[in-house]
Design a protein around this motif. Sequence first.
Motif: not given
Lengths: 257, 301
Positions: A136-137, A77, B35-36, A132-133, B31-32, B27-28, A140-141, A73
């Motif tokens: 992914v967080t 992303l 969750f951020f 998992f969540l 998501w961020l 999407p990114s 991504i970076s 994932v």
Amino acid sequence: MKRSRLPLLVTVLVLIFFYLPIIVLIVNSFNDSRFGGTWEGFSLRWYARLVSEREIWSALENTLIVGIAATAVSTVLGTMAAFALHRYASTLQKAHYMLIYTPLVVPEVLMGMSLLLLFVAAGMSLGLVTIFLAHVTFCISYVAMVVLGRLQDFDFSIVEAARDLGAGWWTTTWRVLLPLLAPGILAGALLAFTLSVDDFVISFFVAGPGSTTLPIRIYSMIKHGSPPLINALSTVLLVVTFTLLFITQHLVEERRK
Amino acid sequence: MIAEEPLSTKMNHKLRSSLPEILVTLPSLGWLTVFFVVPGVIVLAIAFKPAGAYGGIDDGWTWETIRSLGNPAYPSIVWRTVWLSAVTTLACILLATPTGYYVARSPLRQRRWLLLAVIVPFWTSFLIRIFAWKVLLHPDGILKRTLVALNLLAPETSLLYSSGAVLLVMVYTFLPFAVLPIFAAAEKFDFRLTEAARDLGATPFQAFRRVFLPGIRTGILTAVLVVFIPALGSYVIPDLVGGPGAEMIGNKIAQRTFVDRNLPHASALSACLMLAVLAPLLVLLFAPVRFRNRDKTGDGL
């Protein structure tokens, strides 16, 4: 002109500093002694015990499930994010860049703590899904940064050539852009997988009963378990890491030739 | 009629390019945000909530939690966190600069292996590396025995569970992070400049300090930030090799979360740490603009 020997000396000391603890650990994993202070003869009994530890195997299974899912994932992303950041220069992308960049420098304790509060507030039960969540967080970076680095060296005239020759957007992306960027995306995915498999702090905050990952298991073994068993487990993991790194390095060298 | 066409294609182009932009960004970004950003806001909000019984959070708002951070135990922990992180950073820079210099100056083939040697600890499990030191520093461990045998250490001194042990393991853990950016900057450095300085009569040390160091300053700045910021948030290292006298903010946050079940208190401490991180982060947020401009000219990171 004579160069100073000091940098060489410091480098040698740094390498000894890096490897001494690891070497002692590996040697001790073959030590028959229970406490590892003295050498009491060669033994493989800690490895034998390792194989029969069921908790380690289930922790390994959890780690791999989360690692593979989070890598898949976050690679998608992160790659999309890198494309957006590279392709467009809008205000949206400035905010996007900051949002991608900040998780790289936020301490893990903060990320773990804040995600725990989010999951508690959302009424989610803690387990493999929350781990998992979380993974992914933070992955991504890293993927985005690695792919973005490759995009900056990428020759976009190839893409333009494909478009000029009549390839559509979809064909250009799938047949030209992605195959050429594959090494960069693969490097990002590899980094994401390593980070996920190695993560302890964030996982520890958002894990629930029955979702023990390998690092969480190792942590509780360090706190309460028997040291020789951790030595053996560590040696196995080190050998796996060394092998993977060696293969990667070898592939890079082959490609250069 | 002829003048109209380019205009309409331009507008079309603009419309077409903004939709893909949103599709590829969303999407990114989404998501961020979920969750951020949202969790960060929740932390700040809960810091002002009263703690309920049984680990819950009560309704209403209060300054009580923030005020309790003035409790004498906290400033000393904050202070220890800052000085341990600062000394770790300093030690890492002092060791990484000559190492980065040496690796960058070595012949290509050797350089690749040296770099691999620096990267390997970077890729190996963080917990295992801490555990390895725990074994070395253990009262029955090889290091303690050697030092006692050489009469360098009194037998009753404890190497483990002290601020010194935390410092040592922090330097060990973060050193690869410092070597990599400094090496990256040193590799791009034009060493003819230091040679010119030597020709003009500079001593090796002067050439190093006045020419080489300013030349790799972006690498050093990156190294400082990638060591100092994570060091501030250290939790596992003081937890495993530090004793009760070597706690850092990270340990207090974990303790409030897992042991006391006081989430507002843990949030207030997190907010505190966030502020501590934000200060150096501001430097970083302004720095990338310079890095990115340099990248375009081809001599950046």
